[in-house]
Design a protein around this motif. Structure first.
Motif, PDB file in Angstrom:
ATOM      1  N   GLY A 125      16.233 -20.644  -1.116  1.00  0.00           N
ATOM      2  CA  GLY A 125      14.953 -20.948  -1.498  1.00  0.00           C
ATOM      3  C   GLY A 125      13.831 -21.397  -0.763  1.00  0.00           C
ATOM      4  O   GLY A 125      12.818 -21.768  -1.167  1.00  0.00           O
ATOM      5  N   GLU A 126      14.039 -20.639   0.365  1.00  0.00           N
ATOM      6  CA  GLU A 126      12.729 -20.871   1.456  1.00  0.00           C
ATOM      7  C   GLU A 126      12.390 -19.856   2.090  1.00  0.00           C
ATOM      8  O   GLU A 126      13.093 -18.865   2.134  1.00  0.00           O
ATOM      9  N   VAL A 127      10.999 -19.671   2.379  1.00  0.00           N
ATOM     10  CA  VAL A 127      10.234 -18.554   2.879  1.00  0.00           C
ATOM     11  C   VAL A 127      11.069 -18.593   4.544  1.00  0.00           C
ATOM     12  O   VAL A 127      10.534 -19.636   5.146  1.00  0.00           O
ATOM     13  N   THR A 128      11.740 -17.664   4.732  1.00  0.00           N
ATOM     14  CA  THR A 128      12.122 -17.486   6.253  1.00  0.00           C
ATOM     15  C   THR A 128      11.501 -16.549   7.071  1.00  0.00           C
ATOM     16  O   THR A 128      11.758 -16.640   8.139  1.00  0.00           O
ATOM     17  N   GLY A 129      10.816 -15.514   6.418  1.00  0.00           N
ATOM     18  CA  GLY A 129      10.070 -14.683   7.273  1.00  0.00           C
ATOM     19  C   GLY A 129       9.350 -13.717   6.638  1.00  0.00           C
ATOM     20  O   GLY A 129       9.127 -13.943   5.323  1.00  0.00           O
ATOM     21  N   ARG A 130       9.156 -12.648   7.160  1.00  0.00           N
ATOM     22  CA  ARG A 130       8.701 -11.292   6.260  1.00  0.00           C
ATOM     23  C   ARG A 130       9.121  -9.969   7.039  1.00  0.00           C
ATOM     24  O   ARG A 130       9.458  -9.952   8.450  1.00  0.00           O
ATOM     25  N   VAL A 131       9.087  -8.943   6.165  1.00  0.00           N
ATOM     26  CA  VAL A 131       9.332  -7.530   6.888  1.00  0.00           C
ATOM     27  C   VAL A 131       8.253  -6.751   6.426  1.00  0.00           C
ATOM     28  O   VAL A 131       7.517  -6.940   5.487  1.00  0.00           O
ATOM     29  N   GLU A 132       7.972  -5.835   7.310  1.00  0.00           N
ATOM     30  CA  GLU A 132       6.915  -4.774   7.236  1.00  0.00           C
ATOM     31  C   GLU A 132       7.365  -3.409   7.463  1.00  0.00           C
ATOM     32  O   GLU A 132       8.298  -3.211   7.943  1.00  0.00           O
ATOM     33  N   ARG A 190       0.970  -1.193  -0.076  1.00  0.00           N
ATOM     34  CA  ARG A 190      -0.155  -0.022  -0.004  1.00  0.00           C
ATOM     35  C   ARG A 190       0.976   1.267  -0.121  1.00  0.00           C
ATOM     36  O   ARG A 190       2.176   1.058   0.136  1.00  0.00           O
ATOM     37  N   ASP A 191       0.395   2.248  -0.142  1.00  0.00           N
ATOM     38  CA  ASP A 191       0.997   3.622  -0.078  1.00  0.00           C
ATOM     39  C   ASP A 191       1.477   4.056   1.212  1.00  0.00           C
ATOM     40  O   ASP A 191       2.511   4.674   1.411  1.00  0.00           O
ATOM     41  N   ASP A 192       0.884   3.520   2.231  1.00  0.00           N
ATOM     42  CA  ASP A 192       1.197   3.853   3.474  1.00  0.00           C
ATOM     43  C   ASP A 192       2.110   2.785   4.432  1.00  0.00           C
ATOM     44  O   ASP A 192       1.974   2.650   5.624  1.00  0.00           O
ATOM     45  N   GLY A 193       2.453   1.645   3.667  1.00  0.00           N
ATOM     46  CA  GLY A 193       3.269   0.642   4.252  1.00  0.00           C
ATOM     47  C   GLY A 193       2.911  -0.643   3.317  1.00  0.00           C
ATOM     48  O   GLY A 193       2.149  -0.627   2.310  1.00  0.00           O
ATOM     49  N   GLY A 194       3.695  -1.584   4.109  1.00  0.00           N
ATOM     50  CA  GLY A 194       3.470  -2.957   3.253  1.00  0.00           C
ATOM     51  C   GLY A 194       4.238  -4.098   3.847  1.00  0.00           C
ATOM     52  O   GLY A 194       4.945  -4.006   4.973  1.00  0.00           O
ATOM     53  N   THR A 195       4.012  -5.296   3.301  1.00  0.00           N
ATOM     54  CA  THR A 195       4.943  -6.393   3.754  1.00  0.00           C
ATOM     55  C   THR A 195       5.692  -7.197   2.564  1.00  0.00           C
ATOM     56  O   THR A 195       5.002  -7.293   1.593  1.00  0.00           O
ATOM     57  N   LEU A 196       6.848  -7.569   2.605  1.00  0.00           N
ATOM     58  CA  LEU A 196       7.440  -8.357   1.691  1.00  0.00           C
ATOM     59  C   LEU A 196       7.981  -9.887   2.421  1.00  0.00           C
ATOM     60  O   LEU A 196       7.943  -9.631   3.637  1.00  0.00           O
ATOM     61  N   THR A 197       7.946 -10.820   1.812  1.00  0.00           N
ATOM     62  CA  THR A 197       8.712 -11.994   2.184  1.00  0.00           C
ATOM     63  C   THR A 197       9.943 -12.010   2.050  1.00  0.00           C
ATOM     64  O   THR A 197      10.640 -11.606   1.030  1.00  0.00           O
ATOM     65  N   VAL A 198      10.695 -12.662   2.997  1.00  0.00           N
ATOM     66  CA  VAL A 198      12.026 -12.851   3.215  1.00  0.00           C
ATOM     67  C   VAL A 198      12.377 -14.244   2.876  1.00  0.00           C
ATOM     68  O   VAL A 198      11.739 -15.075   3.416  1.00  0.00           O
ATOM     69  N   CYS A 199      13.180 -14.309   2.056  1.00  0.00           N
ATOM     70  CA  CYS A 199      13.526 -15.758   1.318  1.00  0.00           C
ATOM     71  C   CYS A 199      15.215 -15.865   1.483  1.00  0.00           C
ATOM     72  O   CYS A 199      16.035 -14.978   1.376  1.00  0.00           O
TER      73      CYS A 199
END
Length: 176
Positions: free
Chosen positions: A64-71, A52-61
């Motif tokens: 080759g694995e999903v290790t978490g997320r940042v926001e 979104r314009d006021d923030g967001g979330t991305l996946t941390v890899c």
């Protein structure tokens, strides 16, 4: 260390996030705020992809694995039109903690925000007892600013937080 990448959240990532971050075992003692509904995040994903314009979330890899997320989300130190900054947060799956992945993910997120937005400041805070996250932020280039006393309600009591910030590289301060 294994290469760390950030990417937009995919629908299948939501299931991993729900399994790992919606209980006290996954988030650990510094991020457990009680049970919450998962439907809101899925609806937001369907509507915006969690960007979104006021923030967001991305996946941390990593590896080759999903290790978490940042926001990230907007915070302000005065009038929101002129004194806003990004505040960031991270959640790593417990099996991937302590490997430098969080340090690199937060470094990359700050660089991404400076490259793609007009933000001058990126900030983060963590529990005063979360020494691992404090080290990760410092290794990512963040500077400790101080303690915010009894700022977070968790586990039936108030907890002190430590505030960190990173200023846009090359930006000079102007003071009267």
């Amino acid at each position: 260390m294994t290469r760390v990448t950030l990417r937009p959240v995919l629908e299948e990532d939501l299931t991993i996030f729900e399994e790992e971050f919606y209980g006290p075992e996954g988030v650990g003692p510094y991020q457990w705020f009680g049970h919450r509904a998962t439907g809101r995040e899925r609806r937001a994903f369907a509507e915006t992809g969690l960007l979104r314009d006021d923030g967001g979330t991305l996946t941390v890899c990593s590896g080759g694995e999903v290790t978490g997320r940042v926001e990230w989300f907007k915070a302000s130190w005065g009038r929101p039109l002129t004194s806003w900054c990004w505040e960031i947060a991270i959640g790593l799956r417990p099996s991937f903690q302590g490997r430098g992945i969080g340090t690199e993910a937060q470094r990359q997120l700050a660089a991404y925000l400076f490259e793609h937005t007009r933000a001058h400041r990126v900030q983060a805070f963590t529990d005063i007892g979360n020494h691992g996250e404090q080290r990760a932020l410092e290794k990512a280039g963040f500077q400790r600013e101080g303690v915010i006393r009894e700022a977070q309600w968790r586990g039936g009591r108030w907890h002190d937080q430590v505030l960190y910030s990173l200023i846009r590289p090359g930006a000079g301060r102007t003071e009267p």
